[in-house]
Design a protein around this motif. Structure first.
Motif, PDB file in Angstrom:
ATOM      1  N   ALA A 168       0.834  -1.200   0.000  1.00 43.29           N
ATOM      2  CA  ALA A 168       0.000   0.000   0.000  1.00 43.29           C
ATOM      3  C   ALA A 168       0.869   1.251   0.000  1.00 43.29           C
ATOM      4  CB  ALA A 168      -0.918  -0.001   1.218  1.00 43.29           C
ATOM      5  N   LEU A 169       0.422   2.256  -0.750  1.00 41.34           N
ATOM      6  CA  LEU A 169       1.059   3.571  -0.769  1.00 41.34           C
ATOM      7  C   LEU A 169       0.115   4.595  -0.137  1.00 41.34           C
ATOM      8  CD1 LEU A 169       2.394   3.715  -4.445  1.00 41.34           C
ATOM      9  CD2 LEU A 169       3.694   3.116  -2.405  1.00 41.34           C
ATOM     10  N   TYR A 170       0.696   5.630   0.464  1.00 45.42           N
ATOM     11  CA  TYR A 170      -0.054   6.779   1.000  1.00 45.42           C
ATOM     12  C   TYR A 170      -0.974   6.342   2.148  1.00 45.42           C
ATOM     13  CZ  TYR A 170       1.475   7.929  -3.702  1.00 45.42           C
ATOM     14  OH  TYR A 170       2.213   8.055  -4.840  1.00 45.42           O
ATOM     15  N   ARG A 171      -1.811   7.282   2.600  1.00 42.36           N
ATOM     16  CA  ARG A 171      -2.645   7.022   3.761  1.00 42.36           C
ATOM     17  C   ARG A 171      -4.053   7.594   3.557  1.00 42.36           C
ATOM     18  NH1 ARG A 171       0.433   8.215   9.310  1.00 42.36           N
ATOM     19  NH2 ARG A 171      -1.387   7.026  10.001  1.00 42.36           N
ATOM     20  N   GLY A 172      -4.962   7.146   4.427  1.00 41.68           N
ATOM     21  CA  GLY A 172      -6.320   7.683   4.396  1.00 41.68           C
ATOM     22  C   GLY A 172      -7.012   7.487   3.067  1.00 41.68           C
ATOM     23  N   GLU A 173      -7.692   8.535   2.613  1.00 39.02           N
ATOM     24  CA  GLU A 173      -8.434   8.445   1.364  1.00 39.02           C
ATOM     25  C   GLU A 173      -7.511   8.264   0.165  1.00 39.02           C
ATOM     26  OE1 GLU A 173     -12.233  10.768  -0.538  1.00 39.02           O
ATOM     27  OE2 GLU A 173     -10.459  11.955  -0.087  1.00 39.02           O
ATOM     28  N   ASN A 174      -6.254   8.637   0.315  1.00 40.19           N
ATOM     29  CA  ASN A 174      -5.301   8.545  -0.799  1.00 40.19           C
ATOM     30  C   ASN A 174      -4.608   7.190  -0.890  1.00 40.19           C
ATOM     31  OD1 ASN A 174      -5.724  11.246  -1.616  1.00 40.19           O
ATOM     32  ND2 ASN A 174      -4.410  11.944   0.075  1.00 40.19           N
ATOM     33  N   MET A 175      -4.926   6.278   0.000  1.00 43.57           N
ATOM     34  CA  MET A 175      -4.262   4.975   0.011  1.00 43.57           C
ATOM     35  C   MET A 175      -4.514   4.227  -1.302  1.00 43.57           C
ATOM     36  SD  MET A 175      -4.723   1.936   2.770  1.00 43.57           S
ATOM     37  CE  MET A 175      -4.090   0.300   2.492  1.00 43.57           C
ATOM     38  N   GLN A 176      -3.447   3.586  -1.828  1.00 43.85           N
ATOM     39  CA  GLN A 176      -3.551   2.822  -3.070  1.00 43.85           C
ATOM     40  C   GLN A 176      -2.781   1.517  -2.918  1.00 43.85           C
ATOM     41  OE1 GLN A 176      -2.384   5.072  -6.559  1.00 43.85           O
ATOM     42  NE2 GLN A 176      -3.223   6.977  -5.738  1.00 43.85           N
ATOM     43  N   ILE A 177      -3.341   0.440  -3.451  1.00 48.66           N
ATOM     44  CA  ILE A 177      -2.660  -0.857  -3.496  1.00 48.66           C
ATOM     45  C   ILE A 177      -1.957  -0.967  -4.844  1.00 48.66           C
ATOM     46  CG2 ILE A 177      -2.938  -3.351  -3.386  1.00 48.66           C
ATOM     47  CD1 ILE A 177      -3.654  -2.004  -0.779  1.00 48.66           C
ATOM     48  N   THR A 178      -0.699  -1.373  -4.812  1.00 45.76           N
ATOM     49  CA  THR A 178       0.057  -1.464  -6.066  1.00 45.76           C
ATOM     50  C   THR A 178       1.131  -2.526  -5.949  1.00 45.76           C
ATOM     51  OG1 THR A 178       1.392  -0.204  -7.661  1.00 45.76           O
ATOM     52  CG2 THR A 178       1.697   0.308  -5.328  1.00 45.76           C
ATOM     53  N   SER A 179       1.675  -2.929  -7.084  1.00 40.85           N
ATOM     54  CA  SER A 179       2.819  -3.840  -7.084  1.00 40.85           C
ATOM     55  C   SER A 179       4.104  -3.024  -7.005  1.00 40.85           C
ATOM     56  CB  SER A 179       2.815  -4.709  -8.344  1.00 40.85           C
ATOM     57  OG  SER A 179       2.855  -3.896  -9.503  1.00 40.85           O
ATOM     58  N   TYR A 180       5.167  -3.679  -6.619  1.00 38.30           N
ATOM     59  CA  TYR A 180       6.446  -2.997  -6.431  1.00 38.30           C
ATOM     60  C   TYR A 180       6.919  -2.381  -7.747  1.00 38.30           C
ATOM     61  CZ  TYR A 180      11.319  -2.262  -5.143  1.00 38.30           C
ATOM     62  OH  TYR A 180      12.561  -1.712  -4.895  1.00 38.30           O
ATOM     63  N   LEU A 181       7.096  -1.066  -7.757  1.00 41.44           N
ATOM     64  CA  LEU A 181       7.513  -0.314  -8.941  1.00 41.44           C
ATOM     65  C   LEU A 181       6.571  -0.532 -10.131  1.00 41.44           C
ATOM     66  CD1 LEU A 181      11.397  -0.803  -8.853  1.00 41.44           C
ATOM     67  CD2 LEU A 181      10.046   1.088  -7.945  1.00 41.44           C
ATOM     68  N   GLU A 182       5.349  -0.984  -9.833  1.00 42.00           N
ATOM     69  CA  GLU A 182       4.344  -1.284 -10.871  1.00 42.00           C
ATOM     70  C   GLU A 182       4.873  -2.231 -11.935  1.00 42.00           C
ATOM     71  OE1 GLU A 182       1.671   1.618 -12.325  1.00 42.00           O
ATOM     72  OE2 GLU A 182       1.851   2.905 -10.569  1.00 42.00           O
ATOM     73  N   LYS A 183       5.656  -3.196 -11.484  1.00 43.92           N
ATOM     74  CA  LYS A 183       6.134  -4.260 -12.364  1.00 43.92           C
ATOM     75  C   LYS A 183       5.283  -5.515 -12.131  1.00 43.92           C
ATOM     76  CE  LYS A 183       9.888  -2.430 -14.304  1.00 43.92           C
ATOM     77  NZ  LYS A 183       9.869  -1.055 -13.835  1.00 43.92           N
ATOM     78  N   ALA A 184       5.454  -6.501 -13.001  1.00 49.55           N
ATOM     79  CA  ALA A 184       4.710  -7.752 -12.874  1.00 49.55           C
ATOM     80  C   ALA A 184       5.055  -8.448 -11.567  1.00 49.55           C
ATOM     81  CB  ALA A 184       5.022  -8.668 -14.055  1.00 49.55           C
ATOM     82  N   VAL A 185       4.055  -9.068 -10.951  1.00 46.18           N
ATOM     83  CA  VAL A 185       4.272  -9.823  -9.717  1.00 46.18           C
ATOM     84  C   VAL A 185       4.907 -11.158 -10.078  1.00 46.18           C
ATOM     85  CG1 VAL A 185       3.157 -10.857  -7.710  1.00 46.18           C
ATOM     86  CG2 VAL A 185       2.276  -8.722  -8.663  1.00 46.18           C
ATOM     87  N   THR A 186       6.094 -11.418  -9.554  1.00 51.98           N
ATOM     88  CA  THR A 186       6.865 -12.604  -9.948  1.00 51.98           C
ATOM     89  C   THR A 186       6.533 -13.795  -9.069  1.00 51.98           C
ATOM     90  OG1 THR A 186       8.707 -11.917  -8.553  1.00 51.98           O
ATOM     91  CG2 THR A 186       8.753 -11.216 -10.861  1.00 51.98           C
ATOM     92  N   SER A 187       5.293 -14.193  -9.078  1.00 53.73           N
ATOM     93  CA  SER A 187       4.882 -15.353  -8.300  1.00 53.73           C
ATOM     94  C   SER A 187       4.103 -16.303  -9.180  1.00 53.73           C
ATOM     95  CB  SER A 187       4.022 -14.933  -7.104  1.00 53.73           C
ATOM     96  OG  SER A 187       3.446 -16.061  -6.478  1.00 53.73           O
ATOM     97  N   GLU A 188       4.314 -17.607  -8.951  1.00 50.71           N
ATOM     98  CA  GLU A 188       3.582 -18.625  -9.698  1.00 50.71           C
ATOM     99  C   GLU A 188       2.157 -18.766  -9.180  1.00 50.71           C
ATOM    100  OE1 GLU A 188       6.273 -19.499  -7.646  1.00 50.71           O
ATOM    101  OE2 GLU A 188       7.611 -18.718  -9.177  1.00 50.71           O
TER     102      GLU A 188
END
Length: 670
Positions: A168-188
């Motif tokens: 999660a980035l930011y706080r309160g109403e501005n909170m956003q869920i994102t992947s690290y550096l908005e790159k593909a998630v490297t999980s199977e």
């Protein structure tokens, strides 16, 4: 055990249970968004509010409140009803009104709970918040304006997948869920966040805008992408499987599935073999079934006693039994399922089985992994090891090239000779272990099977109520094939040495076909892959989604899958091909229906008739206990392209390009 009262119902609950669990034991439905049985408690959404006395005069989050002696819990009081309506109103303040175009529509927790617990009206007149889309790779499609910040995806990535790339980035109403550096998630396992997401923020990218849930026919099946035997549900429309979802099975896959299990299904409609082919003047040309059968029969009549059947990794037990019956009727016993050339001792199936079982693996306190990239060979077994490490503090040692298994591992080098004299720290850890485990992978079976079996006594792996010796297979057909006798003493090299005049390849694409140049090659399969390219005759068969079948996973668990759709064109169920061919050859097999075939198979191998763990007597053979050889690499070079279905799948191709080979795709290019 504490006694509590839920809406006037008095009951005892286990020590450590939460109020939410107590309510469920009383048969009360508690709405929730952030709470999930397999993830840590976050207490974010506040939808599970209940009234508890004695306690503060306000509703409390039941998911995070321990059940205590004498509590009086109300789930239906006016205070609770008003609180839930208020929470739902806040959740919907910024949620976009795009249900008609949302892929989650029809199976959305937010939809269901807003109808059941919401007010039915809104008092909010301000502008809604909007969030830019995030990139999470080829599997997960994001519409983050819909996100209610339950953090299920964050907790799954960290706790289960072991890849801390969602946050999660930011706080309160501005909170956003994102992947690290908005790159593909490297999980199977990244596709599981789609199932976990209670709204439409994370949806399946390959399945986007394909269908609505009520349009789909749902069929229970068994996955064949690895040897875990993941229980799945196939959703199909017409003659096409549109998606594969995991079914809950606590003994096998819990409720997870790998990305390959979920998304290789788009390869089922590409590169398909839908008619017979015969090689003429060096080229494959389309033919009728009669022409193909006549060509094989003319060879079979002169090949008595010189016929072989080699099973691929994806075939069901019924297909292997039908092929075995035909080969046997032609006077031969050349059967092999280890198509890549492995030749380990199979005189006792207990010695090549995953004896601890998948579910009990998480009870282990010391684990030695020998020659296995568990993360790629069996992702859902890897999650069990990770659970043992996280929850019980298990120590993990490994022999092989160093890789990231998603948990702390002490590497002992790549030389298998280390098994001849294990380091002191390893022997001490096993000496103090209550439930020790050794896992032998495919890379180590050649040079260390005997040495690993020698560890059974030296490390006391087998004791009352516990067997810690395990072999991890990679092919869905492996254990079933071994039970049916698909194993020569010297492996496939033994068959090559006997130079069969006629060879049947049952979806076998990983064979070294150059060693069968002088054999008449018949390929019975469903995709135009390596086996079809070298065949003299191609007989189009059915994929695992297109036929009922029996499969045995790496722990010896017998499971049945059902037919979801029918095979394309002139393709037929594999067993019917062998039955029809046997009639042309003049050696008609003694079964005309699938039920008769299964009954004949069960009469020969009774264990295949009982769903559940097969009973393999533990009587390991006496093998050379000296380990030798160095592991330069693991058998699987590319997790996403391990079989013909995956290699035909555009989604798996894209995953391979981006996640394995590092080729970044632009969203605009989709």
């Amino acid at each position: 055990m504490p006694k509590v009262t839920v809406d006037g119902i008095e009951l005892e609950v286990p020590q450590g249970a939460t109020v939410l669990q107590a309510c469920e034991l009383a048969g009360k439905e508690i709405p929730r968004f952030c709470y999930h049985e397999r993830l840590s408690i976050a207490g974010n959404c506040r939808m599970c509010l209940v009234e508890v006395k004695p306690g503060p005069p306000k509703p409390q989050a039941s998911c995070a409140l321990p059940a205590a002696e004498g509590q009086e819990i109300r789930t239906d009081s006016p205070m609770v009803k008003k609180a839930r309506e208020g929470v739902m109103e806040f959740l919907l303040i910024n949620h976009p009104l795009d249900c008609p175009i949302c892929d989650q529509g029809g199976e959305c927790d937010l939809q269901d709970q807003s109808v059941a617990y919401g007010k039915g009206q809104s008092r909010y007149d301000e502008n809604k918040r909007a969030v830019t889309e995030k990139y999470m790779g080829p599997i997960v499609k994001t519409t983050m304006t819909r996100c209610i910040q339950c953090t299920r995806c964050v907790r799954f990535a960290e706790e289960v997948a072991g890849v801390e790339e969602i946050g999660a980035l930011y706080r309160g109403e501005n909170m956003q869920i994102t992947s690290y550096l908005e790159k593909a998630v490297t999980s199977e396992l990244s596709g599981n966040v789609v199932d976990l997401c209670p709204v439409g923020a994370l949806t399946s990218k390959p399945y986007a805008f394909e269908a609505r849930p009520w349009e789909l026919k749902k069929t229970f099946a068994i996955d064949v992408m690895d040897a875990v035997g993941t229980n799945i549900r196939l959703d199909s429309r017409g003659r096409q499987v549109l998606r594969a979802l995991p079914r809950i099975n606590e003994e096998v896959n819990e409720e997870w599935a790998s990305d390959k299990t979920r998304h290789a299904v788009d390869g089922l409609i590409r590169r398909r073999l839908d008619r017979p082919f015969i090689r003429k003047d060096g080229k494959l040309v389309a033919a009728s079934w009669e022409e193909a059968f006549d060509a094989i029969a003319s060879v079979a009549k002169t090949a008595q006693g010189s016929v072989a059947a080699i099973a691929g990794d994806l075939v069901d037990c019924e297909t292997m039994y039908a092929a075995k019956a035909l080969v046997r009727s032609l006077g031969s016993d050349m059967l092999e399922g280890r198509q890549t050339g492995m030749a380990y001792d199979v005189s006792n199936l207990g010695a090549v089985n995953f004896n601890t079982t998948i579910a009990r693996l998480e009870e282990a306190d010391v684990i030695l992994v020998v020659g296995s990239n568990v993360r790629w060979e069996a992702p859902l077994i890897n999650t069990r090891i990770r659970k043992a490490v996280r929850k019980h503090g298990a120590k993990v040692f490994a022999v092989g090239p160093e890789i990231d298994l998603t948990y702390h591992t002490e590497w002992l080098g790549s030389d298998l000779a280390v098994l001849n004299a294990l380091p002191k720290e390893v022997t001490e850890a096993f000496a103090n272990a209550q439930k020790p485990v050794v896992i032998v992978g495919g890379a180590a079976l050649k040079g260390a099977h005997g040495a690993a079996l020698g560890l059974v006594s030296s490390l006391n792996l087998v004791r009352e109520g516990w067997n810690g010796f395990n072999v991890l297979h990679m092919a869905a057909a492996r254990m079933g094939g071994l039970m049916l006798g698909y194993a020569q003493k010297g492996g496939i090299a033994d068959i090559v040495a006997k130079a069969p005049k006629l060879s049947f390849f049952l979806g076998a694409d990983e064979v070294d076909f150059s060693k069968f140049e002088n054999s008449f090659k018949v390929y019975v399969g469903h995709h135009g892959d390596a086996g079809a390219h070298v065949a003299d005759v191609i007989l189009p068969g059915a994929a695992y989604t297109e036929k009922p079948g029996t499969y045995v996973n790496t722990e010896g668990r017998v499971q049945h899958g059902e037919r979801a759709v029918f095979a394309p064109g002139d393709a037929r169920d594999d067993w019917t091909i062998f039955r029809a061919l046997s009639g042309v050859i003049g050696q008609a097999l003694p079964f005309d229906t699938f039920d008769a075939l299964r009954a004949a198979m069960i009469s020969e191998v009774p264990a295949l008739g009982v769903e559940g763990l097969a009973n393999y007597d533990w009587a390991p053979p006496a093998l050379d206990t000296k380990a030798e050889g160095t592991l330069a690499a693991y058998p699987i070079k590319d997790f996403y392209l391990t079989n013909a279905i995956c290699r035909a799948s555009p989604t798996m191709e894209r995953c391979s390009s981006e996640l394995i080979h590092g080729e970044q795709f632009l969203e605009a290019a989709e």
